[in-house]
Design an enzyme around this catalytic site. Structure first.
Site, PDB file in Angstrom:
ATOM      1  N   GLU A 129     -10.608  -0.087 -12.097  1.00 31.44           N
ATOM      2  CA  GLU A 129      -9.780   0.795 -11.278  1.00 31.44           C
ATOM      3  C   GLU A 129     -10.232   0.814  -9.813  1.00 31.44           C
ATOM      4  OE1 GLU A 129      -9.774   4.563 -13.379  1.00 31.44           O
ATOM      5  OE2 GLU A 129      -8.128   3.847 -14.633  1.00 31.44           O
ATOM      6  N   GLU A 276      -6.557   1.125 -21.099  1.00 33.95           N
ATOM      7  CA  GLU A 276      -7.064   2.418 -21.574  1.00 33.95           C
ATOM      8  C   GLU A 276      -5.891   3.346 -21.849  1.00 33.95           C
ATOM      9  OE1 GLU A 276      -9.872   4.185 -18.865  1.00 33.95           O
ATOM     10  OE2 GLU A 276     -10.881   2.288 -18.477  1.00 33.95           O
TER      11      GLU A 276
END
Length: 497
Positions: A129, A276
């Site tokens: 991220e 995720e």
């Protein structure tokens, strides 16, 4: 989520839109096709890697996503057949803008394990991220060069046909315009649109998938007016309608916003991997085991049916659940729930019934085998502590919760209902267990005493830690605003003692 200081404000592309909508082992069926799990190790007492790999196999889980390339983890995965996404942490991205460094990383962490009977590596995750808004552009200039160099190094080492480099990205890299927040208008975030277009076109050329992390839970966490049912998969009275398409859950809506953004960037067919997705069980009023069970039941049914999404119907989606086990040393900057994402407890024990096959059976996951625990001893508030010692209770609780996990004491959490003495005992015991029950760790200036009587309540479990593995050692935990809120909830009732 592991390793990221994700903020609630960056969670889902549809927060404003939703306001308008208002509203073991033997006998297990195989896990749903395409199903993997995230294996994080940010714990004071991580499970032994070989026990985790055995647990993956016992549950029929054939894919795992890591957050580094730890040698002990990789060695445990060797020969297991489990498909692996190995990872490069964000703090290495700058180094890997140099090709020689990227080549060395691939040699050490990929080629070293790529042999018959070795580790079945399928992806290399370049960063985690790195474009989060909360990171303020720290990795904007280094992520794409690192991605290019890692893929080139994989190609040069002869792995490029079977191992692809990707970048796990948060769903905040795309959105819809404020005046028309529907999936079909999805575009990459304006400040990174050019960079994202370069990256996805590169992935399209190399055959790598786009990896995205999607968290319906965070929509509820950040917005009390978010319609609860829209976070799950079992229907809603307020669907979102986009060009005649009804969206009944935020996961599909978020995913299809990405599909639209990819199409606008000229790569509409690029494969998408959900790196995720999950639901925590403590640390917030919405982080509950029954909600997690509901969320996963719907998600797993969807995966097993290869239902896809409205813009990509009737196809299987590769998904990595977040996460396998709770991690008591994670940062709680995004919220106290960060340490409670596991479908299993810290010790590898199931939290709730969960059928990974998606067939709807009421079955338990297979637990970790052979886990050894510290002795059945706890550290609690000394009922006969002197008045002088009691005057120092605030500082001692603060110390305990700085070096151990007290997030279950926060508002809306499992241990929130105890009295002041119970709160203090919980904090002291958490520290005592993290320190492997050494005698000196249950002192707290005369405030604490050891006991063989379990102080747990029906709602609140006073942990007995597992025996430390080679990697297990006390970890200093950073006190943040979220952690401070937990401490305050304890300290505000000290006057009643």
């Amino acid at each position: 989520m592991a390793g990221s200081d994700r903020r609630p404000a960056v969670v889902v592309a549809f927060a404003a839109l939703m306001l308008l909508a208002a509203g073991g082992g033997v006998g297990l069926l195989p896990a749903a096709e395409g199903l993997g799990v995230n294996w994080g190790t940010m714990a004071s007492h991580p499970l032994p890697p070989r026990a985790v790999v055995q647990m993956l196999q016992d549950n029929g889980i054939k894919k795992v996503k890591l957050f580094d390339a730890d040698a002990g983890t990789m060695e445990a995965l060797a020969g297991s057949g489990v498909e692996v996404m190995v990872a490069i942490p964000n703090n290495l991205l700058d180094l890997l803008t140099d090709y020689d460094a990227a080549r060395d990383w691939v040699h050490e962490n990929v080629s070293r394990y790529s042999f018959d009977g070795g580790v079945n590596i399928k992806y290399v995750a370049v960063g985690n991220e790195p474009f989060l808004s909360s990171l303020n552009g720290t990795f904007l200039n280094v992520t794409f060069p690192a991605l290019q160099n890692i893929q080139r190094a994989l190609d040069d080492a002869g792995h490029g046909d079977t191992i692809k480099a990707t970048v796990p990205l948060n769903a905040d890299v795309y959105n819809s315009p404020k005046d028309n927040q529907v999936p079909s208008t999805g575009r990459f975030r304006s400040d990174i649109a050019g960079l994202m277009t370069e990256i996805v076109q590169f992935m399209n050329q190399t055959g790598a998938p786009f990896t995205v992390n999607i968290y319906p839970f965070l929509s509820l966490y950040s917005n009390d007016n978010f319609p609860l049912d829209f976070a799950f998969f079992d229907g809603t009275d307020s669907p979102v309608v986009d060009n005649g398409i009804q969206y009944t859950n935020v996961f599909d809506a978020n995913f299809d916003t990405l599909v639209s953004a990819l199409s606008a960037a000229g790569v509409g067919g690029l494969p998408i991997v959900v790196g995720e997705v999950g639901w925590p069980t403590d640390g917030d009023k919405h982080a509950r085991a029954d909600y997690a069970q509901r969320f996963y039941a719907g998600l797993l049914r969807k995966l097993a049916a290869n239902a896809g999404t409205p813009l990509r119907p009737n196809q299987y989606v590769e998904v990595y659940l977040f996460s396998l086990v709770d991690e008591d040393a994670k940062s709680v900057a995004p919220g106290n729930f960060e340490r409670h994402w596991g479908i299993l407890r810290y010790d590898g024990q199931p939290k709730y019934a969960m059928d990974l096959s998606g067939q709807g059976r009421n079955t338990a996951l297979a637990a970790a085998r052979g886990i050894r625990y510290l002795p059945r001893a706890w550290c609690v508030l000394n009922p006969i502590a002197s008045p002088d010692a009691m005057s120092r209770i605030g500082d001692n609780v603060n110390y305990a919760c700085t070096f151990a996990d007290c997030t279950s004491l926060g508002y809306g959490s499992t241990c929130n209902g105890m009295d002041a003495a119970g709160n203090v005992s919980y904090a002291f015991n958490a520290y005592f267990q993290v320190q492997n029950q050494v005698e000196e760790s249950c002192g707290f200036q005369g405030l604490a005493v050891q006991t063989l009587q379990n102080p747990s309540t029906d709602a609140c479990n006073f942990t007995i830690q597992i025996e430390p593995s080679v990697a297990g050692r006390p970890v200093a935990l950073t006190v943040t605003a979220a952690a401070t809120a937990v401490l305050l909830s304890v300290l505000t009732v000290m006057a009643s003692l």
